[in-house]
Structures are given as C-alpha cells and as structure tokens.
Enzyme design. Structure first.
Site, PDB file in Angstrom:
ATOM      1  N   GLY A  48       0.595  -1.273  -0.085  1.00 29.74           N
ATOM      2  CA  GLY A  48       0.043  -0.036  -0.045  1.00 29.74           C
ATOM      3  C   GLY A  48       0.773   1.223  -0.068  1.00 29.74           C
ATOM      4  CD  GLU A 102       1.351   0.747   6.702  1.00 28.67           C
ATOM      5  OE1 GLU A 102       1.651   0.602   5.451  1.00 28.67           O
ATOM      6  OE2 GLU A 102       0.970  -0.277   7.268  1.00 28.67           O
ATOM      7  CG  ASP A 103      -1.042   1.934   3.221  1.00 30.44           C
ATOM      8  OD1 ASP A 103      -0.841   1.391   4.363  1.00 30.44           O
ATOM      9  OD2 ASP A 103      -1.750   1.111   2.392  1.00 30.44           O
ATOM     10  CG  ASP A 106      -8.025   0.366   9.850  1.00 32.24           C
ATOM     11  OD1 ASP A 106      -8.850   1.208  10.273  1.00 32.24           O
ATOM     12  OD2 ASP A 106      -8.390  -0.871   9.713  1.00 32.24           O
ATOM     13  N   GLY A 108      -3.833  -0.303  14.021  1.00 35.85           N
ATOM     14  CA  GLY A 108      -2.470  -0.014  14.586  1.00 35.85           C
ATOM     15  C   GLY A 108      -1.682  -1.357  14.989  1.00 35.85           C
ATOM     16  CB  THR A 110       0.114  -3.569  10.293  1.00 30.80           C
ATOM     17  OG1 THR A 110      -0.951  -4.345   9.927  1.00 30.80           O
ATOM     18  CG2 THR A 110       1.226  -3.791   9.152  1.00 30.80           C
ATOM     19  CE  LYS A 134      -9.834   3.930   7.424  1.00 28.57           C
ATOM     20  NZ  LYS A 134     -10.451   2.297   6.897  1.00 28.57           N
ATOM     21  CG  PHE A 155     -12.799   0.278   2.387  1.00 27.47           C
ATOM     22  CD1 PHE A 155     -11.861  -0.387   3.095  1.00 27.47           C
ATOM     23  CD2 PHE A 155     -12.699   0.344   0.983  1.00 27.47           C
ATOM     24  CE1 PHE A 155     -10.861  -1.318   2.350  1.00 27.47           C
ATOM     25  CE2 PHE A 155     -11.620  -0.248   0.475  1.00 27.47           C
ATOM     26  CZ  PHE A 155     -10.860  -0.911   0.920  1.00 27.47           C
ATOM     27  CG  ASP A 162      -5.666  -3.271  -1.906  1.00 30.77           C
ATOM     28  OD1 ASP A 162      -5.063  -2.673  -0.845  1.00 30.77           O
ATOM     29  OD2 ASP A 162      -6.047  -4.433  -2.389  1.00 30.77           O
ATOM     30  NE  ARG A 168      -2.160  -2.498  -4.223  1.00 34.65           N
ATOM     31  CZ  ARG A 168      -2.284  -2.783  -2.981  1.00 34.65           C
ATOM     32  NH1 ARG A 168      -2.178  -1.934  -2.210  1.00 34.65           N
ATOM     33  NH2 ARG A 168      -2.523  -4.024  -2.451  1.00 34.65           N
TER      34      ARG A 168
HETATM   35  P1  IMP Z   1      -4.058  -2.213  10.838  1.00 34.50           P
HETATM   36  O1  IMP Z   1      -3.131  -3.270  11.125  1.00 34.50           O
HETATM   37  O2  IMP Z   1      -5.379  -2.568  11.138  1.00 34.50           O
HETATM   38  O3  IMP Z   1      -3.466  -0.654  11.321  1.00 34.50           O
HETATM   39  O4  IMP Z   1      -3.967  -2.121   9.069  1.00 34.50           O
HETATM   40  C1  IMP Z   1      -3.212  -1.660   8.260  1.00 34.50           C
HETATM   41  C2  IMP Z   1      -3.208  -1.877   6.952  1.00 34.50           C
HETATM   42  O5  IMP Z   1      -4.660  -2.505   6.584  1.00 34.50           O
HETATM   43  C3  IMP Z   1      -2.976  -1.036   6.101  1.00 34.50           C
HETATM   44  O6  IMP Z   1      -1.585  -0.929   5.511  1.00 34.50           O
HETATM   45  C4  IMP Z   1      -3.943  -0.926   4.782  1.00 34.50           C
HETATM   46  O7  IMP Z   1      -3.086  -1.937   3.946  1.00 34.50           O
HETATM   47  C5  IMP Z   1      -5.009  -1.791   5.386  1.00 34.50           C
HETATM   48  N1  IMP Z   1      -6.209  -0.945   5.460  1.00 34.50           N
HETATM   49  C6  IMP Z   1      -6.692  -0.256   6.648  1.00 34.50           C
HETATM   50  N2  IMP Z   1      -7.812   0.580   6.202  1.00 34.50           N
HETATM   51  C7  IMP Z   1      -7.902   0.586   4.958  1.00 34.50           C
HETATM   52  C8  IMP Z   1      -8.986   1.267   4.068  1.00 34.50           C
HETATM   53  O8  IMP Z   1      -9.621   1.974   4.386  1.00 34.50           O
HETATM   54  N3  IMP Z   1      -8.731   0.695   2.735  1.00 34.50           N
HETATM   55  C9  IMP Z   1      -7.684  -0.008   2.351  1.00 34.50           C
HETATM   56  N4  IMP Z   1      -6.770  -0.719   2.956  1.00 34.50           N
HETATM   57  C10 IMP Z   1      -6.837  -0.508   4.538  1.00 34.50           C
HETATM   58 MG    MG Z   2      -0.491  -1.304   4.086  1.00 32.38          MG
END
Ligand code: IMP
Ligand code: MG
Length: 178
Positions: A48, A102-103, A106, A108, A110, A134, A155, A162, A168
């Site tokens: 991403g 990071e893109d 969400d 957190g 990851t 977010k 979303f 993506d 993307r």
């Molecule tokens: P986390 O581990 O929940 O913080 O998720 C992070 C990853 O989820 C990001 O690097 C994105 O690849 C994916 N992600 C989270 N929210 C979105 C979204 O709204 N659209 C697309 N990808 C998302």
């Molecule tokens: Mg990502």
C-alpha cells in the site's frame, strides 16, 4: 464530486490530488528539517505505501536510503489471530535512524508488529510516517511522528490503497459511498 465504481462498490473523491501533494510536501519538509544529518533509512511497508513512499522520499532534501518490506499473514487453523512475518529486509539497521512509511494506520496492529520487529534490529531511533490514520479504529497506543491526514472510520482507496487488489493507481483518495 467525482464518483467511480470499483468492483461492486461506489466511491467518491475525499482527498483530491492537489491536497495530497501539498500535505506530502509538508511532511517531507518537516522530516527534512528534523532528520537532517541523520541519513535515515526509509522503510516502506508494501504494497500500500509504495506511492506515498515514492513521493515522500522525493520531498526529503538530504541523503537517505530506502528499503521495502512486506508482511505475510498466515491464518493458522489452530492458532489465535494472525502470525505476521517480515519478508525482504536484509539491511543492517544497527545504530541507524529509520522512518517506517505506511499508507494507513487503522487498528495499529500492523504498525505495532512492525515496531517490535524493528526494535530487535537495534536502530538508533525509529520514526513513523503514515499518510493516513483512522483515530477511531486505533486499538493500541502508538506515537505517530508524521501523519498526513486523520480520517473518519470509512473504507478508502486510491493513491496506493486498494480494494481487493484494485484501484491503487488512482491519483486521489476515494471513500466508500454507503
Ligand atoms: P491495521 O493493522 O489495522 O492498522 O491495518 C493496516 C493496513 O490495513 C494498512 O496498511 C492497509 O493496507 C489496510 N487498510 C486499513 N484500512 C484500509 C482502508 O480503508 N482501505 C484500504 N486498506 C486499508
Ligand atoms: Mg498497508
């Protein structure tokens, strides 16, 4: 406002290209000021963040290096949750300043996993740069050094992000139309 269809869903522009460009330039300027003389290693989390990373590092005005990493998540049938593994980082980070790119943050989770793995590599310090976050979804305490936009819990896609592998390449960021 421009609306598009990706697979089975409708999306509308929520952050136009000009706003993204301006904000990325601001982040680049801020990182340039704070990390000058550090020769940081930008570590972009694939897939991403590849577009954000490409734009951000071109706004960094000093010497730097760039690496890319990817997480693979395995859903074990007899384990709880995902087991995340890091692919592709062979670089020695000892004593270095690193900037995780990071893109979107969400939940957190990851980023937390990434931080723990990076700490084991004994860098001098670790900074986090994310284009988006977010805040309502965040489940763990994270100190985000550089954040482009704080967005609602919807979303989104485009500019590297993506939906099921698609979209993307869009220049703007789009939000799902409910
Ligand atoms: P986390 O581990 O929940 O913080 O998720 C992070 C990853 O989820 C990001 O690097 C994105 O690849 C994916 N992600 C989270 N929210 C979105 C979204 O709204 N659209 C697309 N990808 C998302
Ligand atoms: Mg990502």
């Amino acid at each position: 406002m421009k609306t598009i269809q990706v697979r089975d869903k409708m999306f509308r522009v929520s952050i136009p290209e000009t706003e993204i460009k301006q904000r990325v330039a601001e982040l680049g300027a801020q990182i340039s000021e704070e990390l000058k003389g550090e020769k940081p290693i930008f570590i972009a989390i694939l897939n991403g963040s590849f577009i954000f990373a490409a734009d951000l590092i071109r706004c960094f005005e000093h010497e730097c290096e760039v690496e890319f990493i990817k997480f693979s998540s395995y859903e074990g049938t007899d384990t709880t949750g995902d087991v995340k593994q890091l692919i592709g980082l062979n670089k020695d980070l000892t004593g270095r300043t690193i900037v995780i790119v990071e893109d979107i943050v969400d939940t957190g989770l990851t980023m937390k996993a990434m931080l723990e793995m990076m700490k084991e590599k004994n860098p001098k310090n670790i900074k986090i740069a994310t284009l988006l976050m977010k805040p309502e979804k965040l489940q763990v305490a994270l100190n985000i050094d550089y954040c482009g936009f704080r967005i609602p819990n919807d979303f989104i896609l485009g500019y590297g992000l993506d939906y099921d592998g698609e979209a993307r390449n869009l220049k703007e960021i789009y939000t799902l139309v409910k």
